[in-house]
Design a protein around this motif. Structure first.
Motif, PDB file in Angstrom:
ATOM      1  N   VAL A 274       6.345   1.068  17.816  1.00  0.00           N
ATOM      2  CA  VAL A 274       6.046   2.134  16.857  1.00  0.00           C
ATOM      3  C   VAL A 274       6.379   1.620  15.460  1.00  0.00           C
ATOM      4  O   VAL A 274       7.429   1.005  15.251  1.00  0.00           O
ATOM      5  N   VAL A 275       5.512   1.856  14.496  1.00  0.00           N
ATOM      6  CA  VAL A 275       5.776   1.441  13.119  1.00  0.00           C
ATOM      7  C   VAL A 275       5.605   2.619  12.177  1.00  0.00           C
ATOM      8  O   VAL A 275       4.803   3.526  12.423  1.00  0.00           O
ATOM      9  N   LYS A 276       6.390   2.606  11.089  1.00  0.00           N
ATOM     10  CA  LYS A 276       6.234   3.593  10.028  1.00  0.00           C
ATOM     11  C   LYS A 276       5.069   3.173   9.145  1.00  0.00           C
ATOM     12  O   LYS A 276       4.784   1.976   8.989  1.00  0.00           O
ATOM     13  N   VAL A 277       4.376   4.142   8.566  1.00  0.00           N
ATOM     14  CA  VAL A 277       3.214   3.849   7.722  1.00  0.00           C
ATOM     15  C   VAL A 277       3.469   4.419   6.327  1.00  0.00           C
ATOM     16  O   VAL A 277       3.634   5.628   6.159  1.00  0.00           O
ATOM     17  N   THR A 278       3.519   3.488   5.339  1.00  0.00           N
ATOM     18  CA  THR A 278       3.785   3.858   3.943  1.00  0.00           C
ATOM     19  C   THR A 278       2.642   3.310   3.091  1.00  0.00           C
ATOM     20  O   THR A 278       2.751   2.236   2.494  1.00  0.00           O
ATOM     21  N   PRO A 279       1.515   3.986   3.003  1.00  0.00           N
ATOM     22  CA  PRO A 279       0.326   3.422   2.339  1.00  0.00           C
ATOM     23  C   PRO A 279       0.537   3.046   0.875  1.00  0.00           C
ATOM     24  O   PRO A 279      -0.172   2.166   0.374  1.00  0.00           O
ATOM     25  N   ALA A 280       1.508   3.655   0.202  1.00  0.00           N
ATOM     26  CA  ALA A 280       1.702   3.372  -1.225  1.00  0.00           C
ATOM     27  C   ALA A 280       2.563   2.138  -1.466  1.00  0.00           C
ATOM     28  O   ALA A 280       2.672   1.682  -2.608  1.00  0.00           O
ATOM     29  N   HIS A 281       3.176   1.572  -0.395  1.00  0.00           N
ATOM     30  CA  HIS A 281       4.148   0.506  -0.639  1.00  0.00           C
ATOM     31  C   HIS A 281       4.074  -0.666   0.332  1.00  0.00           C
ATOM     32  O   HIS A 281       5.024  -1.444   0.418  1.00  0.00           O
ATOM     33  N   ASP A 282       2.976  -0.810   1.052  1.00  0.00           N
ATOM     34  CA  ASP A 282       2.809  -1.949   1.951  1.00  0.00           C
ATOM     35  C   ASP A 282       1.315  -2.246   2.087  1.00  0.00           C
ATOM     36  O   ASP A 282       0.523  -1.325   2.337  1.00  0.00           O
ATOM     37  N   ASN A 284      -0.497  -3.777   4.414  1.00  0.00           N
ATOM     38  CA  ASN A 284      -1.082  -3.459   5.721  1.00  0.00           C
ATOM     39  C   ASN A 284      -1.174  -1.949   5.936  1.00  0.00           C
ATOM     40  O   ASN A 284      -2.159  -1.435   6.468  1.00  0.00           O
ATOM     41  N   ASP A 285      -0.130  -1.236   5.500  1.00  0.00           N
ATOM     42  CA  ASP A 285      -0.137   0.227   5.610  1.00  0.00           C
ATOM     43  C   ASP A 285      -1.212   0.825   4.721  1.00  0.00           C
ATOM     44  O   ASP A 285      -1.823   1.853   5.055  1.00  0.00           O
ATOM     45  N   PHE A 286      -1.456   0.177   3.583  1.00  0.00           N
ATOM     46  CA  PHE A 286      -2.490   0.656   2.656  1.00  0.00           C
ATOM     47  C   PHE A 286      -3.860   0.658   3.350  1.00  0.00           C
ATOM     48  O   PHE A 286      -4.612   1.635   3.277  1.00  0.00           O
ATOM     49  N   GLU A 287      -4.155  -0.452   4.065  1.00  0.00           N
ATOM     50  CA  GLU A 287      -5.431  -0.539   4.770  1.00  0.00           C
ATOM     51  C   GLU A 287      -5.500   0.465   5.911  1.00  0.00           C
ATOM     52  O   GLU A 287      -6.540   1.100   6.137  1.00  0.00           O
TER      53      GLU A 287
END
Length: 892
Positions: A274-282, A284-287
């Motif tokens: 399980v991973v946390k998703v932080t689109p504004a600061h990573d 890979n998470d952004f994509e």
């Protein structure tokens, strides 16, 4: 004809550096000249952020050697100089100076005034750099000096930006970028360096909504970013979490409900899956956020400070927030465990601040369409990269290239030629300053505040400096350039971008060959850079040792594919080499004065090395040999220059001038002149040989060769004013294998006689007697003709093949044996010494043999000890044989 006793390069180097430029020797015509090959090269423009360092001197020395060689070969040669405005680096240095000297920031001055101050700084330090380049002998065409922010290059930058924009290759949008909180700007991937450091991995549990007692655990190295989480992610194929599909979790500390998404971003084999998703600061998470339409919650701003969206942690520095977040997680029972973890943090290349991934609106350049033809150019051989191993690195980067963030939030640099309309929001991109919106016609325009990445303008350097976008004569004559010499550290920053932009804008590659040199490192083996403050002013070491000596020391270590370790010992020995040449010149001048020869008078400086000329009806053996060696040297030096093997060129000319010319040829010629027969002809031949050697040495050591060449050579109608314009010697008719072998025999005879003197500890002032026995017709001829040379150089009186010999110390070679006649007293003293040494050797050999034959010793002793004993034993046995042979000769 008087030459100062002491070699003091500081007396004449500045004069020649200035004169070469004042007389325009390095200026290249714009039009292509008939019958001449063109050789062109642009300088890797040094930044204006300080003074040149010793790494620059290596690069400039290698370039200068190649340029001077081509110029002497008769090529139409251009070395175009210039300096780079170096956006981030220069702005940072000036900001530091303002803070230190006036305690103000750029914001206190405002943009216009700050840019004025940077220009003032550039004038001061740009001039310093130019002065240093001239002083170390850079043979650039200084009439063509360029700067990446001058008017012509600024026009080229705008033209390129607009062309790429019109083709859809430049666009603007919100994307994840590398952001430096200290420099306050976006960075390209290449401007981020990754350094491993110790850190931690924190495991945090998130409660699953609607499933009391159920948690998912995520691991992170940056717990402060969890405040901006907008989802947690599981892999859709992970059977452990099938029951969580469509569920949501509660974000600890923020009490915000966020969804569980299914995406390949989560690797079932890593951690809990399980991973946390932080689109504004990573990134890979952004994509992943774009794929799932997740909101962006920005909790860290461009200064590395927590935003209002961080709730109770707003206003804290990112690292202080991390500390508080961990304390609160632990207090509330969400922190499961902490484990040590090696971090690979990205840092700003310039200031070493840890980079923050942020979503920002930036200008980008699409790189894949530009990379494809650049890859083909190298694959097809239209560009050759030397050494070849760097081509592999080039391909790896180019095949995996990402779009280039070309905008920088700076004030110093090329302002982006885009204007934002306040009325309709349209962006107008224009070659000229826009006065009206292209869409609505409004005059309410504001130019984009960002500047272009400094590598954008540098990428145009090979053609913008030649006048592009105008079709100038310079551009027609010198583009594509022939060669680029640069360091491997800017292969992607600069070289690859020049190739891409050159093909895009010019339709052809910017250069035919790229030679990648190594680095000169500091005492800690760190790369030197002006912003680190660990640079060395080349003028400091050149003042101490002389420019030629420092150049030569660098070249001696400049093997392709290796870094250069510049030691004081190497500079000392290189200065000694220059001093050896100087002293040889002093001796030659004395011989010229002795025979009444003022200067070498020639109608023109020949290119090909001729065969040795007769003196007094025959060709002296030493002349046959030295012309053979000169001819061989010319061919080998040419090959070394062509293949950028600077260390080989340095070693070749060192060996010739020191070991052959000075130690042998000059000594033999001294004897000829002292004998008084045809003395003037011998001296003139000596001068001609030395003059050719000076021309071969000139590209490597330009100052001392110019100083001496000017004194030796009388200028005629076809003789150039400077050695830098004289023809580089080429292999001609001088090869004489038989003469070379014959002189080699003479050298062996002299060496054998000297060795016997040393072996038998005969005082240097004592003249010895002896004889030479020959076993071949050639050796008999050499010994008979040149016994006077053996007598003089070995301080002896030798006869050739005498009928009666007597006893003596003897040394045998393949084609001759040479013996010293010894008195009974001398023979007895030597016999006693040799006998004693034989006894010592037999004793130590016996001891070593016993050790090696002992199974117990061999079993216990380390392998390196056993090997050392074996090596020593072999040496002792060899010496024992030699001593026994010497004793046998004494008793025969």
């Amino acid at each position: 004809m008087q030459l100062e006793k002491v070699y003091e390069p500081q007396r004449f180097e500045p004069r020649w550096a200035e004169l070469w430029i004042d007389r325009g020797y390095f200026h290249a015509p714009s039009e292509k000249q008939a019958g001449r090959d063109v050789f062109s090269l642009v300088i890797p423009p040094p930044n204006v952020t300080g003074s040149l360092h010793i790494g620059h001197m290596l690069e400039h020395t290698e370039i200068d050697v190649t340029v001077r060689w081509h110029r002497m070969k008769g090529d139409q040669t251009l070395w175009l100089p210039g300096q780079d405005h170096a956006g981030i680096a220069t702005q940072m240095v000036v900001e530091r100076a303002l803070k230190a000297e006036e305690n103000i920031t750029r914001h206190d001055l405002g943009r216009e005034k700050f840019v004025e101050r940077v220009w003032q700084w550039k004038e001061q330090y740009g001039g310093t750099i130019i002065g240093q380049m001239k002083r170390i002998g850079d043979s650039c065409d200084w009439q063509r000096n360029r700067f990446t922010l001058d008017a012509g290059l600024s026009r080229a930058v705008r033209e390129t930006f607009v062309r790429l924009y019109e083709k859809g290759l430049i666009y603007r949008g919100e994307y994840m970028v590398n952001w430096c909180p200290r420099c306050d700007t976006a960075l390209s991937d290449l401007e981020v360096v990754h350094e491993e450091s110790p850190g931690n991995l924190w495991h945090i549990q998130y409660p699953v909504q609607g499933m009391p007692g159920r948690f998912v655990t995520v691991a992170t190295t940056r717990p402060e970013t969890m405040l901006g989480d907008t989802a947690v992610c599981v892999n859709p194929e992970d059977e452990r979490y099938l029951d969580l599909h469509g569920k949501s979790v509660l974000l600890p500390l923020m009490n915000r409900e966020i969804p569980v998404i299914c995406d390949p971003l989560a690797d079932p084999a890593f951690g809990t899956g399980v991973v946390k998703v932080t689109p504004a600061h990573d990134p890979n998470d952004f994509e992943a956020g774009r794929r799932h339409n997740l909101p962006h919650v920005k909790v860290i701003d461009q200064h590395g400070v927590m935003t209002e969206a961080a709730g109770a942690y707003a206003g804290l520095d990112r690292y202080e927030a991390r500390k508080r977040v961990l304390e609160d997680l632990e207090a509330q029972g969400f922190l499961v465990k902490t484990e040590a973890y090696a971090l690979n943090a990205g840092k700003c290349q310039r200031c070493k601040t840890v980079v923050e991934p942020l979503v920002s609106k930036q200008w980008f350049c699409r790189m894949k369409p530009l990379a494809e033809p650049a890859i083909k150019a190298v694959e097809e051989g239209r560009i050759r990269i030397v050494p070849e191993n760097h081509a592999k690195t080039y391909f790896e980067w180019m095949y995996n290239i990402r779009d280039w963030c070309v905008s920088r939030q700076l004030w110093w640099g090329h302002r982006i030629p885009a204007w934002h309309c306040g009325a309709c929001g349209e962006v107008t991109v224009s070659r000229e300053d826009a006065v009206a919106c292209a869409k609505c016609g409004s005059a309410e325009l504001t130019q984009d505040p960002d500047v272009l990445d400094t590598w954008f303008s540098s990428g145009l350097w090979p053609f913008s400096t030649l006048g592009w976008p105008d079709q100038t004569e310079d551009l027609k004559t010198y583009y594509p350039t022939t060669l680029l010499i640069t360091g491997f550290d800017i292969l992607f920053f600069w070289v690859a971008r020049m190739i891409m932009l050159g093909i895009e804008c010019m339709g052809d590659v910017p250069f035919r060959t790229v030679y990648i040199h190594g680095l000169v490192r500091d005492a800690q083996k760190q790369k030197m850079s002006k912003t680190k403050g660990n640079t060395i002013d080349p003028l400091a070491v050149t003042e101490q040792y002389g420019t030629d000596a420092v150049r030569f020391a660098l070249l001696r270590g400049a093997a392709p594919g290796t870094d250069i370790a510049l030691s004081e010992e190497r500079m000392v020995s290189s200065r000694a080499f220059a001093n050896k040449i100087w002293n040889a010149a002093r001796f030659i001048f004395m011989q010229m004065e002795k025979v009444g020869l003022e200067q070498l008078s020639v109608e023109e400086v020949e290119t090909a090395i001729p065969a040795a000329a007769a003196i007094g009806g025959s060709v002296p053996l030493e002349d046959r040999w030295i012309h053979h060696r000169l001819t061989e040297l010319a061919a080998k030096m040419d090959a070394a220059h062509k293949n950028y093997r600077y260390h080989e060129a340095a070693d070749l000319i060192w060996t010739f001038l020191w070991d052959e010319f000075c130690d042998w040829y000059v000594e033999v010629k001294k004897l000829r002149v002292n004998q008084g027969v045809d003395a003037r002809a011998h001296v003139e031949t000596l001068v001609r040989v030395f003059e050719r050697a000076l021309r071969m040495l000139h590209p490597l050591m330009p100052f001392v060769t110019e100083e001496l060449w000017q004194r030796f050579v009388a200028k005629g109608a076809k003789v150039p004013e400077s050695v830098c314009l004289a023809a580089y010697p080429q292999a001609g008719d001088g090869l004489d294998e038989e003469g070379a072998r014959a002189f080699g025999l003479l050298q062996e005879m002299v060496t054998a006689a000297r060795a016997l003197r040393a072996d038998n500890k005969i005082d240097p002032g004592v003249k010895v007697e002896g004889w030479i026995e020959t076993t071949s017709e050639r050796a008999a001829g050499v010994a008979a003709a040149e016994v006077s040379v053996v007598n003089a150089l070995a301080h002896g009186s030798f006869t050739v093949n005498p009928a009666e010999k007597g006893s003596g110390a003897r040394r045998a070679a393949v084609e001759f044996a040479l013996a010293l006649k010894l008195s009974a007293t001398q023979a007895e003293a030597i016999r006693a010494r040799v006998t004693k040494r034989i006894g010592e050797l037999e004793k130590v050999i016996a001891g070593s043999t016993r050790q090696l034959s002992s199974e117990a010793f061999v079993a216990k002793a380390p392998a390196h000890v056993i090997e050392g004993i074996k090596e020593k034993l072999a040496q002792y046995e060899t010496e024992l044989r030699e001593q026994k042979a010497a004793l046998a000769e004494l008793e025969s």
